[in-house]
Write a protein that holds these residues in place. Structure first.
Motif, PDB file in Angstrom:
ATOM      1  N   LEU A 106       0.834  -1.200   0.000  1.00  0.00           N
ATOM      2  CA  LEU A 106       0.000   0.000   0.000  1.00  0.00           C
ATOM      3  C   LEU A 106       0.870   1.252   0.000  1.00  0.00           C
ATOM      4  N   VAL A 107       1.874   1.266   0.855  1.00  0.00           N
ATOM      5  CA  VAL A 107       2.739   2.451   0.939  1.00  0.00           C
ATOM      6  C   VAL A 107       3.582   2.596  -0.319  1.00  0.00           C
ATOM      7  N   GLY A 108       4.233   1.516  -0.747  1.00  0.00           N
ATOM      8  CA  GLY A 108       5.137   1.597  -1.896  1.00  0.00           C
ATOM      9  C   GLY A 108       4.442   1.786  -3.224  1.00  0.00           C
ATOM     10  N   ASP A 109       3.266   1.176  -3.394  1.00  0.00           N
ATOM     11  CA  ASP A 109       2.606   1.185  -4.694  1.00  0.00           C
ATOM     12  C   ASP A 109       1.471   2.199  -4.818  1.00  0.00           C
ATOM     13  N   VAL A 110       0.936   2.666  -3.683  1.00  0.00           N
ATOM     14  CA  VAL A 110      -0.212   3.580  -3.749  1.00  0.00           C
ATOM     15  C   VAL A 110       0.102   4.927  -3.103  1.00  0.00           C
ATOM     16  N   VAL A 111       0.512   4.923  -1.851  1.00  0.00           N
ATOM     17  CA  VAL A 111       0.664   6.176  -1.106  1.00  0.00           C
ATOM     18  C   VAL A 111       1.871   6.992  -1.580  1.00  0.00           C
ATOM     19  N   MET A 112       3.036   6.368  -1.645  1.00  0.00           N
ATOM     20  CA  MET A 112       4.243   7.135  -1.987  1.00  0.00           C
ATOM     21  C   MET A 112       4.211   7.692  -3.413  1.00  0.00           C
ATOM     22  N   PRO A 113       3.686   6.961  -4.414  1.00  0.00           N
ATOM     23  CA  PRO A 113       3.582   7.597  -5.736  1.00  0.00           C
ATOM     24  C   PRO A 113       2.665   8.824  -5.736  1.00  0.00           C
ATOM     25  N   VAL A 114       1.574   8.772  -4.955  1.00  0.00           N
ATOM     26  CA  VAL A 114       0.681   9.931  -4.870  1.00  0.00           C
ATOM     27  C   VAL A 114       1.397  11.091  -4.187  1.00  0.00           C
ATOM     28  N   ILE A 115       2.099  10.813  -3.097  1.00  0.00           N
ATOM     29  CA  ILE A 115       2.852  11.873  -2.412  1.00  0.00           C
ATOM     30  C   ILE A 115       3.935  12.428  -3.328  1.00  0.00           C
TER      31      ILE A 115
ATOM     32  N   GLY B 162       6.398  15.023  -8.896  1.00  0.00           N
ATOM     33  CA  GLY B 162       6.921  13.822  -9.544  1.00  0.00           C
ATOM     34  C   GLY B 162       8.166  13.259  -8.882  1.00  0.00           C
ATOM     35  N   LEU B 163       8.355  13.524  -7.619  1.00  0.00           N
ATOM     36  CA  LEU B 163       9.534  13.043  -6.917  1.00  0.00           C
ATOM     37  C   LEU B 163       9.387  11.573  -6.549  1.00  0.00           C
ATOM     38  N   ASP B 164      10.500  10.849  -6.666  1.00  0.00           N
ATOM     39  CA  ASP B 164      10.530   9.442  -6.280  1.00  0.00           C
ATOM     40  C   ASP B 164      11.344   9.327  -4.998  1.00  0.00           C
ATOM     41  N   PHE B 165      10.651   9.149  -3.887  1.00  0.00           N
ATOM     42  CA  PHE B 165      11.336   9.140  -2.589  1.00  0.00           C
ATOM     43  C   PHE B 165      12.331   7.994  -2.451  1.00  0.00           C
ATOM     44  N   SER B 166      12.114   6.913  -3.167  1.00  0.00           N
ATOM     45  CA  SER B 166      13.007   5.757  -3.003  1.00  0.00           C
ATOM     46  C   SER B 166      14.421   6.051  -3.477  1.00  0.00           C
ATOM     47  N   ASN B 167      14.615   7.049  -4.329  1.00  0.00           N
ATOM     48  CA  ASN B 167      15.950   7.375  -4.825  1.00  0.00           C
ATOM     49  C   ASN B 167      16.561   8.600  -4.153  1.00  0.00           C
ATOM     50  N   TYR B 168      15.997   9.042  -3.044  1.00  0.00           N
ATOM     51  CA  TYR B 168      16.575  10.184  -2.335  1.00  0.00           C
ATOM     52  C   TYR B 168      17.715   9.698  -1.443  1.00  0.00           C
TER      53      TYR B 168
ATOM     54  N   PHE C 286      14.036   5.872   4.298  1.00  0.00           N
ATOM     55  CA  PHE C 286      13.589   6.108   5.673  1.00  0.00           C
ATOM     56  C   PHE C 286      12.207   6.773   5.689  1.00  0.00           C
ATOM     57  N   ILE C 287      11.982   7.725   4.801  1.00  0.00           N
ATOM     58  CA  ILE C 287      10.668   8.375   4.717  1.00  0.00           C
ATOM     59  C   ILE C 287       9.597   7.345   4.375  1.00  0.00           C
ATOM     60  N   THR C 288       9.886   6.471   3.423  1.00  0.00           N
ATOM     61  CA  THR C 288       8.937   5.436   3.030  1.00  0.00           C
ATOM     62  C   THR C 288       8.617   4.505   4.181  1.00  0.00           C
ATOM     63  N   VAL C 289       9.629   4.060   4.907  1.00  0.00           N
ATOM     64  CA  VAL C 289       9.422   3.156   6.042  1.00  0.00           C
ATOM     65  C   VAL C 289       8.655   3.861   7.159  1.00  0.00           C
ATOM     66  N   THR C 290       8.915   5.138   7.367  1.00  0.00           N
ATOM     67  CA  THR C 290       8.194   5.896   8.396  1.00  0.00           C
ATOM     68  C   THR C 290       6.711   6.017   8.053  1.00  0.00           C
ATOM     69  N   VAL C 291       6.397   6.312   6.806  1.00  0.00           N
ATOM     70  CA  VAL C 291       4.992   6.368   6.382  1.00  0.00           C
ATOM     71  C   VAL C 291       4.348   4.995   6.543  1.00  0.00           C
ATOM     72  N   ASN C 292       5.086   3.949   6.189  1.00  0.00           N
ATOM     73  CA  ASN C 292       4.611   2.580   6.357  1.00  0.00           C
ATOM     74  C   ASN C 292       4.261   2.307   7.815  1.00  0.00           C
ATOM     75  N   PHE C 293       5.131   2.690   8.732  1.00  0.00           N
ATOM     76  CA  PHE C 293       4.892   2.479  10.164  1.00  0.00           C
ATOM     77  C   PHE C 293       3.669   3.249  10.644  1.00  0.00           C
ATOM     78  N   ILE C 294       3.534   4.493  10.216  1.00  0.00           N
ATOM     79  CA  ILE C 294       2.402   5.305  10.665  1.00  0.00           C
ATOM     80  C   ILE C 294       1.080   4.696  10.206  1.00  0.00           C
ATOM     81  N   ILE C 295       1.024   4.238   8.966  1.00  0.00           N
ATOM     82  CA  ILE C 295      -0.198   3.607   8.466  1.00  0.00           C
ATOM     83  C   ILE C 295      -0.485   2.325   9.228  1.00  0.00           C
ATOM     84  N   LEU C 296       0.529   1.495   9.422  1.00  0.00           N
ATOM     85  CA  LEU C 296       0.354   0.233  10.140  1.00  0.00           C
ATOM     86  C   LEU C 296      -0.095   0.480  11.580  1.00  0.00           C
ATOM     87  N   ALA C 297       0.525   1.436  12.262  1.00  0.00           N
ATOM     88  CA  ALA C 297       0.152   1.746  13.642  1.00  0.00           C
ATOM     89  C   ALA C 297      -1.285   2.259  13.712  1.00  0.00           C
ATOM     90  N   PHE C 298      -1.696   3.078  12.753  1.00  0.00           N
ATOM     91  CA  PHE C 298      -3.063   3.602  12.746  1.00  0.00           C
ATOM     92  C   PHE C 298      -4.076   2.484  12.522  1.00  0.00           C
TER      93      PHE C 298
END
Length: 139
Positions: free
Chosen positions: A36-45, A51-57, A85-97
């Motif tokens: 969900l985070v990698g394929d849906v949320v992060m591309p929208v963000i 058009g930034l790709d956080f995975s290559n920062y 790290f940003i991607t994993v942090t968003v992943n954690f926040i969604i999972l915790a919620f």
């Protein structure tokens, strides 16, 4: 009690089995949230931020060019991959919620059992004797 018997007693307790089921389901649920985070949320963000790709920062630590992809930069030397790290942090926040909402729902579904009424305290023996004397004097 032998060690095998102790282990059997430990392993067959309901809490251990419940914990094992929870860990297995949690692992599978974690993969769903990763997707969900990698394929849906992060591309929208990324699209919202131009058009930034956080995975290559990353920040190069060994003088690599900042124009390389993250994989190429890692091959050339150490990097500080803060986009991951940003991607994993968003992943954690969604999972915790989501887990918070599940626990909240389960707590609402559980019915609070009313506390049993406290048993009346036993009457002391001297009070019983005084009552008997009072009743016999009334007669």
């Amino acid at each position: 009690m032998s060690m095998m018997q102790e282990f059997k007693t430990f392993a067959t307790k309901g809490n251990v089995v419940d914990l094992a089921v929870g860990v297995i389901i949690g692992g599978a649920f974690g993969k769903i949230v990763d997707s969900l985070v990698g394929d849906v949320v992060m591309p929208v963000i990324g699209k919202l931020f131009g058009g930034l790709d956080f995975s290559n920062y990353y920040l190069p630590l060994n003088g690599q060019s900042a124009q390389l992809t993250l994989i190429e930069a890692k091959k050339a030397g150490g990097v500080l991959a803060y986009g991951n790290f940003i991607t994993v942090t968003v992943n954690f926040i969604i999972l915790a919620f989501v887990i918070f909402q599940m626990v909240r729902l389960v707590n609402k579904l559980r019915k609070e059992e009313p506390a049993p009424a406290p048993a009346p305290a036993p009457t002391p023996e001297d009070v019983i004797l005084l009552r008997e004397i009072r009743d016999s004097l009334k007669k």
